[in-house]
Write a protein that holds these residues in place. Sequence first.
Motif, short mmCIF file in Angstrom:
data_model
loop_
_atom_site.label_atom_id
_atom_site.label_comp_id
_atom_site.label_asym_id
_atom_site.label_seq_id
_atom_site.Cartn_x
_atom_site.Cartn_y
_atom_site.Cartn_z
N VAL A 1 1.15 -1.05 0.04
CA VAL A 1 0.12 0.16 0.08
C VAL A 1 0.83 1.24 -0.09
CG1 VAL A 1 -1.53 1.37 1.29
CG2 VAL A 1 -1.88 -1.24 1.15
N VAL A 2 0.81 2.19 -1.14
CA VAL A 2 1.34 3.42 -1.02
C VAL A 2 0.60 4.40 -0.79
CG1 VAL A 2 2.80 4.66 -2.66
CG2 VAL A 2 2.95 2.17 -2.82
N ALA A 3 1.03 5.42 0.05
CA ALA A 3 0.50 6.79 0.56
C ALA A 3 1.05 7.69 -0.25
CB ALA A 3 0.57 6.90 2.06
N ARG B 1 -1.11 16.33 4.44
CA ARG B 1 -2.01 16.09 5.57
C ARG B 1 -2.62 14.57 5.37
NH1 ARG B 1 -2.03 21.08 4.60
NH2 ARG B 1 -2.09 22.46 6.13
N SER B 2 -1.57 13.60 5.07
CA SER B 2 -2.02 11.92 4.60
C SER B 2 -2.84 11.52 5.84
CB SER B 2 -0.57 11.59 4.55
OG SER B 2 -0.97 9.89 4.40
N ARG B 3 -4.10 10.98 5.37
CA ARG B 3 -4.57 10.08 6.55
C ARG B 3 -4.12 8.87 6.71
NH1 ARG B 3 -10.32 10.97 7.26
NH2 ARG B 3 -11.15 12.90 6.40
N LEU B 4 -3.58 8.20 5.52
CA LEU B 4 -2.76 6.80 5.58
C LEU B 4 -1.56 7.05 6.41
CD1 LEU B 4 -3.03 4.08 4.80
CD2 LEU B 4 -1.81 4.62 2.67
N ARG B 5 -1.02 8.06 6.44
CA ARG B 5 0.17 8.35 7.45
C ARG B 5 -0.26 8.41 8.88
NH1 ARG B 5 2.69 13.69 6.30
NH2 ARG B 5 1.20 14.37 7.86
N ASP B 6 -1.24 9.02 9.04
CA ASP B 6 -1.96 9.08 10.32
C ASP B 6 -2.45 7.70 10.93
OD1 ASP B 6 -1.43 11.76 10.38
OD2 ASP B 6 -3.34 12.53 10.01
N ARG C 1 0.42 5.55 12.10
CA ARG C 1 0.77 6.51 13.06
C ARG C 1 2.63 6.50 12.94
NH1 ARG C 1 -1.86 3.48 18.36
NH2 ARG C 1 -4.22 4.02 17.88
N MET C 2 2.66 7.00 11.83
CA MET C 2 4.17 7.48 11.32
C MET C 2 4.40 8.78 12.00
SD MET C 2 5.26 6.12 7.68
CE MET C 2 4.92 4.12 7.25
N PRO C 3 5.38 9.11 12.84
CA PRO C 3 5.38 10.45 13.30
C PRO C 3 6.32 11.32 12.33
CG PRO C 3 7.44 8.72 13.87
CD PRO C 3 6.24 7.88 13.24
N VAL C 4 6.05 12.77 12.64
CA VAL C 4 6.49 13.47 11.56
C VAL C 4 7.17 14.63 12.44
CG1 VAL C 4 4.85 12.98 9.87
CG2 VAL C 4 4.44 14.99 11.51
N ARG C 5 8.01 15.25 11.81
CA ARG C 5 8.83 16.69 12.21
C ARG C 5 8.19 17.72 11.29
NH1 ARG C 5 13.82 14.27 11.58
NH2 ARG C 5 14.64 13.25 13.37
N ARG D 1 10.04 8.10 9.34
CA ARG D 1 10.48 7.01 8.56
C ARG D 1 9.38 7.17 7.51
NH1 ARG D 1 7.16 2.81 10.87
NH2 ARG D 1 6.11 3.44 12.78
N ILE D 2 9.57 6.51 6.47
CA ILE D 2 8.50 6.38 5.30
C ILE D 2 8.05 4.97 4.85
CG2 ILE D 2 9.22 8.50 4.38
CD1 ILE D 2 10.79 7.29 2.26
N VAL D 3 8.55 4.05 5.56
CA VAL D 3 8.00 2.55 5.64
C VAL D 3 7.75 1.89 6.66
CG1 VAL D 3 8.84 0.14 4.64
CG2 VAL D 3 9.69 2.38 3.45
N ALA D 4 6.57 1.36 6.81
CA ALA D 4 5.93 0.81 8.09
C ALA D 4 5.27 -0.41 7.32
CB ALA D 4 5.07 1.55 8.68
N GLY D 5 5.92 -1.68 7.56
CA GLY D 5 5.81 -2.76 6.99
C GLY D 5 5.27 -2.99 5.62
N ARG D 6 4.08 -3.07 5.30
CA ARG D 6 3.69 -2.91 3.93
C ARG D 6 3.08 -1.78 3.29
NH1 ARG D 6 4.71 -7.62 0.49
NH2 ARG D 6 5.59 -8.95 1.93
N VAL D 7 3.41 -0.84 4.24
CA VAL D 7 2.91 0.68 3.84
C VAL D 7 4.05 1.53 3.66
CG1 VAL D 7 1.81 2.66 4.44
CG2 VAL D 7 0.69 0.58 5.06
N VAL D 8 4.03 2.23 2.35
CA VAL D 8 4.92 3.07 2.15
C VAL D 8 4.56 4.58 1.85
CG1 VAL D 8 7.01 3.44 0.56
CG2 VAL D 8 6.39 1.26 1.16
N LEU D 9 5.22 5.45 2.18
CA LEU D 9 4.93 7.05 1.90
C LEU D 9 5.68 7.51 0.70
CD1 LEU D 9 4.67 8.50 5.45
CD2 LEU D 9 2.87 7.33 4.36
N VAL D 10 5.21 8.23 -0.22
CA VAL D 10 5.73 9.09 -1.10
C VAL D 10 5.38 10.47 -1.17
CG1 VAL D 10 6.46 6.97 -2.36
CG2 VAL D 10 4.22 8.09 -2.97
N GLY D 11 6.06 11.28 -1.95
CA GLY D 11 5.73 12.59 -2.17
C GLY D 11 5.36 13.39 -0.72
#
Length: 382
Positions: free
Chosen positions: A159-161, A166-171, A174-178, A271-281
């Motif tokens: 799954v790619v976010a 304001r990514s719902r999938l990132r939330d 629970r991927m932390p952000v700065r 971090r931009i990878v959490a298991g099977r979920v990956v963040l881009v952009g």
Amino acid sequence: METDVVIVGGGPVGLYLAASLLQEGVSVRLLEQRTERNIHTRAIGIHPPALEALDGVHLADAMVREGVPIRAGMALSGGRTVGTMSFAGVSEDFPFVLALPQYRTEQLLEERVNALDSRAIVRGVRVTGVNDDGASAAVVVEPSSDATAGGGSFEASIVVAADGARSRLRDAVRMPVRTKAYPDHYLMGDFADSGRHGQMAVLFLEPEGIVESFPLPGGLRRWVVRLGQPAEGADAGRLARLVLRRTGILPDVRTNTMLSAFSVRSTMARRIVAGRVVLVGDAAHEISPIGGQGMNLGWLDAQALAPVVREAVAGKPVARRLKAFDAGRRRAAVIARRQSEVNMLLGRPLPAPLLRLRNLAIGGAASIPAMNLWTARRFTMQ
């Protein structure tokens, strides 16, 4: 519904990744909350590395035909030329920055995706959660407020976010952000182009702050003015007056086609990878729009991710490759953020003596061919 890959977010990055995977035989479902596309121009600059990536999905030529290739930039101050910069040496195939409104970029990408699989894009659904069991992930959705689609879930190997800052999938995972705020605020708009600067990008380095100007297709030119405080509202007349006061040029308010005010911040996922979920952009890294790196950085994320996704779908172990992807793309985001900070620093107000010193430094660097080329390469994300 089962598919190889779920991409959340139907903006330029999600659409590019979908096209890249579909043409390699990977099944994709791209989930988009909006039922209609935003027609504002927004991002306009496509840098050479991104054009090379877009060439891989057979769209670069069409984009170049429709866009304005900006082959040089010029810095002015007080009506005098401070320096010029050519993009001739930054790329063999694409020696320019291409100006093309984001809505048209998205249209071309969507047409490509639909040509590859007319069912790939699913509009009118909003992500509410994700379940990752380590072997696959299921995205839970519900209809968005302006849609009549039903709820349910989509299960995939990856799954790619790509659903923005304001990514719902990132939330959901629970991927932390700065987040970092900057003292930089801007007002921008598109007006009819008088033609006095041709197809050149122009930076006006003035005591009250920078004014940026870029050509657009259709005989338009974008004007961006730095403000000392957040704009209370976007007003074409105010923008035109500010441009006139700082540059001596008055955009025709009657021809205004887009107007936007924004303040700058950066958001970086730890971090931009959490298991099977990956963040881009922007879901992974929101970068200042000044310098036009954000959309391009997202495309380069997707380009780097695509071969890893193909291996995951084929059942190959990809944990190490995902770890390397995470580290590599976060490094790239830090470099892009630093460049955007330099861009903003150069545009801040200065008293006359310091402004003269800065202009002398810029002019001196521009007069040295090797330094000029190095700067051009940094500006175009090389």
